[in-house]
Design a protein around this motif. Structure first.
Motif, PDB file in Angstrom:
ATOM      1  N   PRO A  17       0.785  -1.240   0.000  1.00  0.00           N
ATOM      2  CA  PRO A  17       0.000   0.000   0.000  1.00  0.00           C
ATOM      3  C   PRO A  17       0.817   1.290   0.000  1.00  0.00           C
ATOM      4  N   SER A  18       2.139   1.230  -0.150  1.00  0.00           N
ATOM      5  CA  SER A  18       2.955   2.429   0.063  1.00  0.00           C
ATOM      6  C   SER A  18       2.716   3.544  -0.951  1.00  0.00           C
ATOM      7  N   MET A  19       2.175   3.247  -2.132  1.00  0.00           N
ATOM      8  CA  MET A  19       1.944   4.290  -3.135  1.00  0.00           C
ATOM      9  C   MET A  19       0.463   4.657  -3.287  1.00  0.00           C
ATOM     10  N   ALA A  20      -0.397   4.137  -2.399  1.00  0.00           N
ATOM     11  CA  ALA A  20      -1.823   4.479  -2.449  1.00  0.00           C
ATOM     12  C   ALA A  20      -1.990   5.946  -2.066  1.00  0.00           C
ATOM     13  N   ARG A  59       8.081   7.651  -5.218  1.00  0.00           N
ATOM     14  CA  ARG A  59       8.089   8.933  -5.906  1.00  0.00           C
ATOM     15  C   ARG A  59       9.394   9.664  -5.581  1.00  0.00           C
ATOM     16  N   VAL A  60       9.986  10.296  -6.598  1.00  0.00           N
ATOM     17  CA  VAL A  60      11.220  11.061  -6.407  1.00  0.00           C
ATOM     18  C   VAL A  60      10.908  12.343  -5.642  1.00  0.00           C
ATOM     19  N   VAL A  61      11.678  12.586  -4.588  1.00  0.00           N
ATOM     20  CA  VAL A  61      11.551  13.826  -3.831  1.00  0.00           C
ATOM     21  C   VAL A  61      12.651  14.799  -4.252  1.00  0.00           C
ATOM     22  N   ARG A  62      13.905  14.329  -4.242  1.00  0.00           N
ATOM     23  CA  ARG A  62      15.029  15.197  -4.602  1.00  0.00           C
ATOM     24  C   ARG A  62      16.288  14.366  -4.799  1.00  0.00           C
ATOM     25  N   ARG A  63      17.271  14.995  -5.438  1.00  0.00           N
ATOM     26  CA  ARG A  63      18.597  14.393  -5.524  1.00  0.00           C
ATOM     27  C   ARG A  63      19.283  14.652  -4.196  1.00  0.00           C
ATOM     28  N   GLU A  64      19.976  13.647  -3.709  1.00  0.00           N
ATOM     29  CA  GLU A  64      20.661  13.747  -2.425  1.00  0.00           C
ATOM     30  C   GLU A  64      22.064  13.197  -2.609  1.00  0.00           C
ATOM     31  N   TRP A  69      16.454  10.773  -3.057  1.00  0.00           N
ATOM     32  CA  TRP A  69      15.570  10.648  -1.913  1.00  0.00           C
ATOM     33  C   TRP A  69      14.202  10.275  -2.459  1.00  0.00           C
ATOM     34  N   LEU A  70      13.674   9.127  -2.026  1.00  0.00           N
ATOM     35  CA  LEU A  70      12.399   8.616  -2.514  1.00  0.00           C
ATOM     36  C   LEU A  70      11.398   8.533  -1.369  1.00  0.00           C
ATOM     37  N   ALA A  71      10.115   8.715  -1.696  1.00  0.00           N
ATOM     38  CA  ALA A  71       9.063   8.617  -0.691  1.00  0.00           C
ATOM     39  C   ALA A  71       7.834   7.961  -1.292  1.00  0.00           C
ATOM     40  N   GLY A  72       7.105   7.241  -0.453  1.00  0.00           N
ATOM     41  CA  GLY A  72       5.826   6.678  -0.865  1.00  0.00           C
ATOM     42  C   GLY A  72       4.744   7.731  -0.750  1.00  0.00           C
ATOM     43  N   ASP A  73       3.635   7.544  -1.466  1.00  0.00           N
ATOM     44  CA  ASP A  73       2.524   8.491  -1.396  1.00  0.00           C
ATOM     45  C   ASP A  73       1.671   8.294  -0.149  1.00  0.00           C
ATOM     46  N   ASN A  74       1.756   7.128   0.478  1.00  0.00           N
ATOM     47  CA  ASN A  74       0.969   6.822   1.663  1.00  0.00           C
ATOM     48  C   ASN A  74       1.854   6.972   2.901  1.00  0.00           C
ATOM     49  N   PRO A  75       1.737   8.086   3.626  1.00  0.00           N
ATOM     50  CA  PRO A  75       2.636   8.316   4.766  1.00  0.00           C
ATOM     51  C   PRO A  75       2.424   7.334   5.920  1.00  0.00           C
ATOM     52  N   ALA A  77       1.874   4.005   5.522  1.00  0.00           N
ATOM     53  CA  ALA A  77       2.278   2.636   5.173  1.00  0.00           C
ATOM     54  C   ALA A  77       3.404   2.644   4.157  1.00  0.00           C
ATOM     55  N   SER A  78       4.458   3.398   4.438  1.00  0.00           N
ATOM     56  CA  SER A  78       5.537   3.484   3.465  1.00  0.00           C
ATOM     57  C   SER A  78       6.892   3.476   4.150  1.00  0.00           C
ATOM     58  N   ASP A  79       7.719   2.510   3.788  1.00  0.00           N
ATOM     59  CA  ASP A  79       9.129   2.531   4.170  1.00  0.00           C
ATOM     60  C   ASP A  79       9.863   3.129   2.980  1.00  0.00           C
ATOM     61  N   ASP A  80      10.502   4.261   3.209  1.00  0.00           N
ATOM     62  CA  ASP A  80      11.132   4.966   2.101  1.00  0.00           C
ATOM     63  C   ASP A  80      12.486   5.503   2.533  1.00  0.00           C
ATOM     64  N   SER A  81      12.956   6.560   1.906  1.00  0.00           N
ATOM     65  CA  SER A  81      14.288   7.084   2.214  1.00  0.00           C
ATOM     66  C   SER A  81      14.413   7.551   3.664  1.00  0.00           C
TER      67      SER A  81
END
Length: 115
Positions: A17-20, A59-64, A69-75, A77-81
């Protein structure tokens, strides 16, 4: 995924569900290797450097530094950067093609439920 690793455009099945609500468990997308450099807002396939065995869709957030730096759309249920640090991008998601009633291009800052 050994065969897909040699292809420029290939299909990927979304798990979890991380990109819902943008992408849901069971959706299928087409991803493309190469092409333009990712931009903030793009949906991509990547591997966190701390977990290279795990292929993720985020989803790409920024270059690091020398990664992304990547993030899911579902805050909720998301393991991300925030959990795993920077990632290496393998491909950019260009089209959601399943289920058919939700076809759409996946680029830029598009978010939310298309229905």
């Amino acid at each position: 995924m050994a065969y897909a690793e040699r292809r420029v455009v290939f299909a990927v099945l979304v798990k979890g569900p991380s990109m819902a609500p943008t992408l849901r468990d069971g959706d299928a997308v087409l991803a493309r290797r190469g092409g333009r450099e990712p931009r903030p807002g793009d949906v991509v396939l990547g591997r966190f450097r701390s977990r290279p065995e795990l292929l993720v869709i985020k989803r790409v957030v920024r270059r690091e530094g020398d990664g992304w730096w990547l993030a899911g759309d579902n805050p909720y249920a998301s393991d991300d950067s925030a959990s795993y640090g920077v990632a290496t991008i393998e491909a950019r998601v260009v089209l959601q093609w399943w289920p058919r009633f939700r076809w759409r291009l996946c680029s830029g800052k598009e978010t939310g439920d298309p229905r």
